[in-house]
Design a protein around this motif. Sequence first.
Motif, PDB file in Angstrom:
ATOM      1  N   PHE A 333       0.829  -1.207   0.000  1.00  0.00           N
ATOM      2  CA  PHE A 333       0.000   0.000   0.000  1.00  0.00           C
ATOM      3  C   PHE A 333       0.865   1.260   0.000  1.00  0.00           C
ATOM      4  O   PHE A 333       0.654   2.175  -0.799  1.00  0.00           O
ATOM      5  N   PHE A 334       1.854   1.304   0.886  1.00  0.00           N
ATOM      6  CA  PHE A 334       2.720   2.481   0.954  1.00  0.00           C
ATOM      7  C   PHE A 334       3.489   2.676  -0.348  1.00  0.00           C
ATOM      8  O   PHE A 334       3.683   3.801  -0.807  1.00  0.00           O
ATOM      9  N   ASN A 335       3.921   1.574  -0.934  1.00  0.00           N
ATOM     10  CA  ASN A 335       4.700   1.668  -2.169  1.00  0.00           C
ATOM     11  C   ASN A 335       3.852   2.097  -3.361  1.00  0.00           C
ATOM     12  O   ASN A 335       4.285   2.896  -4.193  1.00  0.00           O
ATOM     13  N   GLU A 336       2.635   1.597  -3.442  1.00  0.00           N
ATOM     14  CA  GLU A 336       1.806   1.811  -4.619  1.00  0.00           C
ATOM     15  C   GLU A 336       0.874   3.008  -4.533  1.00  0.00           C
ATOM     16  O   GLU A 336       0.511   3.586  -5.551  1.00  0.00           O
ATOM     17  N   VAL A 337       0.484   3.388  -3.326  1.00  0.00           N
ATOM     18  CA  VAL A 337      -0.614   4.337  -3.206  1.00  0.00           C
ATOM     19  C   VAL A 337      -0.223   5.676  -2.596  1.00  0.00           C
ATOM     20  O   VAL A 337      -0.671   6.728  -3.060  1.00  0.00           O
ATOM     21  N   LEU A 338       0.593   5.668  -1.568  1.00  0.00           N
ATOM     22  CA  LEU A 338       0.828   6.907  -0.827  1.00  0.00           C
ATOM     23  C   LEU A 338       1.446   8.014  -1.674  1.00  0.00           C
ATOM     24  O   LEU A 338       1.297   9.194  -1.352  1.00  0.00           O
ATOM     25  N   ASN A 339       2.131   7.656  -2.736  1.00  0.00           N
ATOM     26  CA  ASN A 339       2.726   8.678  -3.593  1.00  0.00           C
ATOM     27  C   ASN A 339       1.752   9.212  -4.638  1.00  0.00           C
ATOM     28  O   ASN A 339       2.084  10.149  -5.372  1.00  0.00           O
ATOM     29  N   ALA A 340       0.577   8.604  -4.709  1.00  0.00           N
ATOM     30  CA  ALA A 340      -0.395   9.028  -5.719  1.00  0.00           C
ATOM     31  C   ALA A 340      -1.002  10.376  -5.346  1.00  0.00           C
ATOM     32  O   ALA A 340      -1.410  10.607  -4.217  1.00  0.00           O
ATOM     33  N   LYS A 341      -1.069  11.275  -6.300  1.00  0.00           N
ATOM     34  CA  LYS A 341      -1.609  12.608  -6.043  1.00  0.00           C
ATOM     35  C   LYS A 341      -3.105  12.569  -5.768  1.00  0.00           C
ATOM     36  O   LYS A 341      -3.656  13.473  -5.149  1.00  0.00           O
ATOM     37  N   SER A 342      -3.764  11.516  -6.245  1.00  0.00           N
ATOM     38  CA  SER A 342      -5.216  11.420  -6.085  1.00  0.00           C
ATOM     39  C   SER A 342      -5.627  10.789  -4.760  1.00  0.00           C
ATOM     40  O   SER A 342      -6.795  10.553  -4.520  1.00  0.00           O
ATOM     41  N   PHE A 343      -4.660  10.498  -3.903  1.00  0.00           N
ATOM     42  CA  PHE A 343      -4.933   9.847  -2.623  1.00  0.00           C
ATOM     43  C   PHE A 343      -5.787  10.756  -1.746  1.00  0.00           C
ATOM     44  O   PHE A 343      -5.378  11.842  -1.368  1.00  0.00           O
ATOM     45  N   LYS A 344      -7.001  10.302  -1.417  1.00  0.00           N
ATOM     46  CA  LYS A 344      -7.947  11.128  -0.677  1.00  0.00           C
ATOM     47  C   LYS A 344      -7.921  10.801   0.817  1.00  0.00           C
ATOM     48  O   LYS A 344      -7.687   9.670   1.218  1.00  0.00           O
ATOM     49  N   GLY A 345      -8.203  11.807   1.611  1.00  0.00           N
ATOM     50  CA  GLY A 345      -8.283  11.606   3.052  1.00  0.00           C
ATOM     51  C   GLY A 345      -6.991  11.139   3.671  1.00  0.00           C
ATOM     52  O   GLY A 345      -6.985  10.378   4.632  1.00  0.00           O
ATOM     53  N   LYS A 346      -5.865  11.596   3.126  1.00  0.00           N
ATOM     54  CA  LYS A 346      -4.575  11.049   3.542  1.00  0.00           C
ATOM     55  C   LYS A 346      -4.124  11.507   4.926  1.00  0.00           C
ATOM     56  O   LYS A 346      -3.125  11.010   5.441  1.00  0.00           O
ATOM     57  N   TYR A 347      -4.837  12.447   5.535  1.00  0.00           N
ATOM     58  CA  TYR A 347      -4.429  12.945   6.844  1.00  0.00           C
ATOM     59  C   TYR A 347      -5.190  12.283   7.994  1.00  0.00           C
ATOM     60  O   TYR A 347      -4.880  12.538   9.156  1.00  0.00           O
ATOM     61  N   ILE A 348      -6.172  11.447   7.694  1.00  0.00           N
ATOM     62  CA  ILE A 348      -6.991  10.844   8.750  1.00  0.00           C
ATOM     63  C   ILE A 348      -6.140   9.982   9.675  1.00  0.00           C
ATOM     64  O   ILE A 348      -6.174  10.122  10.902  1.00  0.00           O
ATOM     65  N   GLU A 349      -5.363   9.070   9.088  1.00  0.00           N
ATOM     66  CA  GLU A 349      -4.529   8.181   9.898  1.00  0.00           C
ATOM     67  C   GLU A 349      -3.457   8.958  10.659  1.00  0.00           C
ATOM     68  O   GLU A 349      -3.118   8.610  11.796  1.00  0.00           O
ATOM     69  N   TRP A 350      -2.939  10.001  10.024  1.00  0.00           N
ATOM     70  CA  TRP A 350      -1.934  10.823  10.702  1.00  0.00           C
ATOM     71  C   TRP A 350      -2.510  11.479  11.952  1.00  0.00           C
ATOM     72  O   TRP A 350      -1.824  11.584  12.980  1.00  0.00           O
ATOM     73  N   ALA A 351      -3.748  11.922  11.871  1.00  0.00           N
ATOM     74  CA  ALA A 351      -4.379  12.559  13.033  1.00  0.00           C
ATOM     75  C   ALA A 351      -4.447  11.584  14.205  1.00  0.00           C
ATOM     76  O   ALA A 351      -4.124  11.940  15.351  1.00  0.00           O
ATOM     77  N   PHE A 352      -4.846  10.344  13.912  1.00  0.00           N
ATOM     78  CA  PHE A 352      -4.915   9.333  14.974  1.00  0.00           C
ATOM     79  C   PHE A 352      -3.521   8.995  15.507  1.00  0.00           C
ATOM     80  O   PHE A 352      -3.336   8.808  16.712  1.00  0.00           O
ATOM     81  N   LEU A 353      -2.543   8.916  14.606  1.00  0.00           N
ATOM     82  CA  LEU A 353      -1.186   8.579  15.037  1.00  0.00           C
ATOM     83  C   LEU A 353      -0.618   9.661  15.947  1.00  0.00           C
ATOM     84  O   LEU A 353       0.034   9.361  16.964  1.00  0.00           O
ATOM     85  N   ILE A 354      -0.860  10.914  15.617  1.00  0.00           N
ATOM     86  CA  ILE A 354      -0.376  12.015  16.462  1.00  0.00           C
ATOM     87  C   ILE A 354      -1.047  11.968  17.835  1.00  0.00           C
ATOM     88  O   ILE A 354      -0.392  12.152  18.875  1.00  0.00           O
ATOM     89  N   LEU A 355      -2.347  11.694  17.856  1.00  0.00           N
ATOM     90  CA  LEU A 355      -3.064  11.592  19.132  1.00  0.00           C
ATOM     91  C   LEU A 355      -2.518  10.446  19.983  1.00  0.00           C
ATOM     92  O   LEU A 355      -2.328  10.589  21.198  1.00  0.00           O
ATOM     93  N   ILE A 356      -2.270   9.302  19.348  1.00  0.00           N
ATOM     94  CA  ILE A 356      -1.718   8.151  20.072  1.00  0.00           C
ATOM     95  C   ILE A 356      -0.324   8.470  20.598  1.00  0.00           C
ATOM     96  O   ILE A 356       0.024   8.133  21.738  1.00  0.00           O
TER      97      ILE A 356
END
Length: 527
Positions: A333-356
């Motif tokens: 997933f990280f290799n194939e998707v995270l670099n895609a410009k069309s990746f939507k909602g990419k900050y959701i997981e980051w928000a949870f990770l920062i809170l944790i």
Amino acid sequence: MKFFDLKNPLWWMFLLAFVLCLFGSGSSIIYILDEAKNSEAAREMLQYGNVFRPTFNDVIRTDKPPFHYFFMMIGYKLFGVNAFGARLFSALFGTLTILMTFIFTQKHLGDKIAKITFWILLSSFYFIQEFHLAVPDPYLIFWMSLIFFCYIDFFISKNVKILWLLYFSMGFGVLTKGPVAIALPTLVAFVHLILVKQFTFKQILSFKPFLGLILVLLISVPWFYLAHIETQGVFTEGFFLKHNVARFQDKMEGHGGSFLITIGFVLLGMLPFSLWIFRALFLALKQKGQNKFLFFCSVAVVVFVTFFAISATKLPNYTMPCYPLIAIVLAWFFNEVLNAKSFKGKYIEWAFLILIAIALPVAGYIGLSLESSLESKKWIALLLVFIPIGVVVAFYCFIKKNFVISFKIISSIFIGFSLLLFGFVFPQLTKESPVEKFKESIASHRPVIVYKRMDAAFPINFNRTYKIVDTVEEIETFFKEFPNGVVMTNTRNKDEINELSIFNQLFSQKSLFENHTTRVYEKDQSK
């Protein structure tokens, strides 16, 4: 290229993984219930020279088959009966699991995804912690992972050598944890073949199931048969009925709850990168026609987690054999998707990770403050402030499109977290355990008996078994024979505790993160 050629990256990967899995294994005593019982059973097996009659405190132990006991005994022979000897081969099997995952991923998905998988596993501090424990799960994780990899490799390549390795692994998996090593891989294979429309008589026969079953039985049945004879059927009844059938149908030892608990265990077990697992699985399951290896990994994860989500008994370690597969799905997933410009909602997981990340030092400080025996150690939680700082820096790099640097920072932070836990935090906390307090307070020459029950960590840490008595009269008889003796208990029954008030209490110490307190008494010399 030979493995021990220092130019071979596998050698350095093995060394790095082994250091991380082994680091601090001898720095803290054995104090967790499961560790204590498993390591002590191995010690008694070695002491009595009977490998077909596992016991804990001289009582037949039916919880687990013997595979991990054998390796703990080797550890004891090499390094003595201690925590390091008990945990050594857990670290080795953890290392082999990580290396094996890299090798199969490299073969089927390429070098880049394999390397990402490697770092995801090293970063998963809770997963790495399992390989610091003297329990059967590190061995089971290895065998189950190898079974899964051999299955999909044979499905793709039809290499018969891989097929025999599959059944070889399954046989030793049964010796490690029982029928689950047959049942779960079979269930996963069944679902996978149905989904890829390959559940045919010809396909099933290609796996040579009858010859495979014979090999599995040849490896596993002899020990179970001899244990049945040696224990007069006690092990057979206790292990197969209570610890297999009953664990699935009814919750045991209070370990039950909603199916969401199992999902929570998975998220905890693969932190920090597990927060992206839902998105990764959703996309990986769409790869049925394009990527056979990846699709199988995603199916296996879903089946494995679902099985234990509906099981009545729920424990964090149950789903761990599928964590290498989760790491593969995340790496893809990280290799194939995270670099895609069309990746939507990419900050959701980051928000949870920062809170944790913020919650870790805060929760640690509060948790240690609430434990009376650990309140003086609450300052340790302040050492974790580097985690939220590092996660915020990684997020900043992510925003700036420096994805590789962001990934490396997260990996480094949580690998550092593991080193801090195993090398400093756990050794500090275990100094406040009942075992350590007993060593400080009670002279080693004083005779000891147990009233009703005891903290399971005592036998392995003192390399001995204890006589257990059930009445005050038996205690008084003991004191007549041994006036300088002591009696200890961790009973929670208030009436039983009150019965001991006629004796002089030397000390009491609450167990770490468990709801029982060890109390030690001596004869009241004034009476």
